[in-house]
Write a protein that holds these residues in place. Structure first.
Motif, PDB file in Angstrom:
ATOM      1  N   LEU A 124       0.050 -52.106  40.774  1.00 25.14           N
ATOM      2  CA  LEU A 124       1.416 -51.716  40.398  1.00 25.14           C
ATOM      3  C   LEU A 124       1.510 -51.386  38.911  1.00 25.14           C
ATOM      4  O   LEU A 124       2.183 -50.429  38.519  1.00 25.14           O
ATOM      5  CB  LEU A 124       2.404 -52.813  40.765  1.00 25.14           C
ATOM      6  CG  LEU A 124       2.691 -52.964  42.258  1.00 25.14           C
ATOM      7  CD1 LEU A 124       3.571 -54.182  42.504  1.00 25.14           C
ATOM      8  CD2 LEU A 124       3.353 -51.710  42.814  1.00 25.14           C
ATOM      9  N   VAL A 125       0.842 -52.135  38.083  1.00 24.07           N
ATOM     10  CA  VAL A 125       0.845 -51.853  36.645  1.00 24.07           C
ATOM     11  C   VAL A 125       0.186 -50.507  36.368  1.00 24.07           C
ATOM     12  O   VAL A 125       0.688 -49.692  35.583  1.00 24.07           O
ATOM     13  CB  VAL A 125       0.141 -52.996  35.866  1.00 24.07           C
ATOM     14  CG1 VAL A 125      -0.141 -52.599  34.428  1.00 24.07           C
ATOM     15  CG2 VAL A 125       0.973 -54.264  35.923  1.00 24.07           C
ATOM     16  N   VAL A 126      -0.942 -50.226  37.019  1.00 27.11           N
ATOM     17  CA  VAL A 126      -1.630 -48.949  36.830  1.00 27.11           C
ATOM     18  C   VAL A 126      -0.748 -47.798  37.291  1.00 27.11           C
ATOM     19  O   VAL A 126      -0.646 -46.764  36.611  1.00 27.11           O
ATOM     20  CB  VAL A 126      -2.990 -48.952  37.568  1.00 27.11           C
ATOM     21  CG1 VAL A 126      -3.594 -47.558  37.623  1.00 27.11           C
ATOM     22  CG2 VAL A 126      -3.940 -49.922  36.905  1.00 27.11           C
ATOM     23  N   ILE A 127      -0.068 -47.951  38.414  1.00 26.86           N
ATOM     24  CA  ILE A 127       0.830 -46.892  38.917  1.00 26.86           C
ATOM     25  C   ILE A 127       1.977 -46.665  37.943  1.00 26.86           C
ATOM     26  O   ILE A 127       2.331 -45.519  37.639  1.00 26.86           O
ATOM     27  CB  ILE A 127       1.347 -47.253  40.323  1.00 26.86           C
ATOM     28  CG1 ILE A 127       0.200 -47.136  41.333  1.00 26.86           C
ATOM     29  CG2 ILE A 127       2.517 -46.368  40.727  1.00 26.86           C
ATOM     30  CD1 ILE A 127       0.529 -47.673  42.705  1.00 26.86           C
ATOM     31  N   CYS A 128       2.561 -47.724  37.419  1.00 26.47           N
ATOM     32  CA  CYS A 128       3.660 -47.573  36.451  1.00 26.47           C
ATOM     33  C   CYS A 128       3.182 -46.861  35.187  1.00 26.47           C
ATOM     34  O   CYS A 128       3.890 -45.996  34.653  1.00 26.47           O
ATOM     35  CB  CYS A 128       4.248 -48.938  36.097  1.00 26.47           C
ATOM     36  SG  CYS A 128       5.195 -49.674  37.442  1.00 26.47           S
ATOM     37  N   LEU A 129       2.007 -47.218  34.694  1.00 26.98           N
ATOM     38  CA  LEU A 129       1.476 -46.553  33.508  1.00 26.98           C
ATOM     39  C   LEU A 129       1.184 -45.082  33.781  1.00 26.98           C
ATOM     40  O   LEU A 129       1.444 -44.218  32.933  1.00 26.98           O
ATOM     41  CB  LEU A 129       0.206 -47.271  33.023  1.00 26.98           C
ATOM     42  CG  LEU A 129       0.411 -48.656  32.415  1.00 26.98           C
ATOM     43  CD1 LEU A 129      -0.927 -49.309  32.141  1.00 26.98           C
ATOM     44  CD2 LEU A 129       1.245 -48.570  31.144  1.00 26.98           C
ATOM     45  N   GLU A 136       5.946 -38.448  30.401  1.00 27.94           N
ATOM     46  CA  GLU A 136       5.987 -38.137  28.980  1.00 27.94           C
ATOM     47  C   GLU A 136       5.188 -36.895  28.602  1.00 27.94           C
ATOM     48  O   GLU A 136       5.606 -36.117  27.752  1.00 27.94           O
ATOM     49  CB  GLU A 136       5.439 -39.323  28.168  1.00 27.94           C
ATOM     50  CG  GLU A 136       6.399 -40.462  28.027  1.00 27.94           C
ATOM     51  CD  GLU A 136       7.598 -40.117  27.180  1.00 27.94           C
ATOM     52  OE1 GLU A 136       7.418 -39.479  26.124  1.00 27.94           O
ATOM     53  OE2 GLU A 136       8.711 -40.467  27.574  1.00 27.94           O
ATOM     54  N   ASN A 137       4.046 -36.689  29.176  1.00 23.61           N
ATOM     55  CA  ASN A 137       3.128 -35.677  28.677  1.00 23.61           C
ATOM     56  C   ASN A 137       3.007 -34.415  29.511  1.00 23.61           C
ATOM     57  O   ASN A 137       2.714 -33.355  28.958  1.00 23.61           O
ATOM     58  CB  ASN A 137       1.733 -36.277  28.509  1.00 23.61           C
ATOM     59  CG  ASN A 137       1.735 -37.366  27.454  1.00 23.61           C
ATOM     60  OD1 ASN A 137       2.416 -37.241  26.444  1.00 23.61           O
ATOM     61  ND2 ASN A 137       1.022 -38.435  27.697  1.00 23.61           N
TER      62      ASN A 137
END
Length: 152
Positions: A124-129, A136-137
């Motif tokens: 979940l952390v990897v998906i959010c990042l 953003e990019n």
């Protein structure tokens, strides 16, 4: 145990290591040890057979302990036989210890659930990042900033 000289350690391989200590004066008066045990099952109580151990013995391994069963082990030092003319030395009282082995299946389930839960959190952390990076990019905003308009 109450006397603190008898200790039972439940090991991971479903066995129990029973250990005890005697003072030097006590050790000289002991000829053997009697180990008695009983365990309380779901419906009844079962006695274990009596085991005689040598005077120099200070530990005993009880293999294949059943999960969730209450065990009671009692160790009694047997005194040296006195001279034929004298009276035998009185037997010391038995020292007992009680324990129950934790079900191994539950421990494995908890470890597995913890590992799966940790993996899900990392994903979940990897998906959010990844979503934040893409937002953003890579995505162009619908309304550009003034002064940064593209010329054809």
């Amino acid at each position: 145990s109450a006397g603190r000289s008898l200790r039972a350690s439940v090991l991971r391989n479903r066995s129990v290591l029973l250990q005890w200590r005697l003072g030097p004066a006590e050790a000289r008066r002991v000829r053997a040890f009697a180990l008695n045990c009983s365990w309380r099952g779901a419906y009844t109580r079962f006695p274990c057979e009596r085991v005689l151990l040598g005077a120099s013995c200070r530990d005993y391994l009880l293999p294949d302990v059943h999960d969730g069963v209450r065990y009671r082990l009692c160790l009694q030092p047997l005194p040296l036989l006195a001279e034929p003319a004298g009276a035998p030395e009185p037997a010391a009282p038995a020292e007992c210890v009680e324990f129950a082995a934790e079900p191994a299946g539950m421990r494995e389930i908890v470890v597995a659930m913890t590992a799966v839960g940790g993996s899900i959190c990392v994903m979940l952390v990897v998906i959010c990042l990844l979503v934040a990076y893409i937002t953003e990019n890579l995505m162009h905003p619908a309304f550009g900033r003034p002064g940064l308009r593209r010329q054809p």
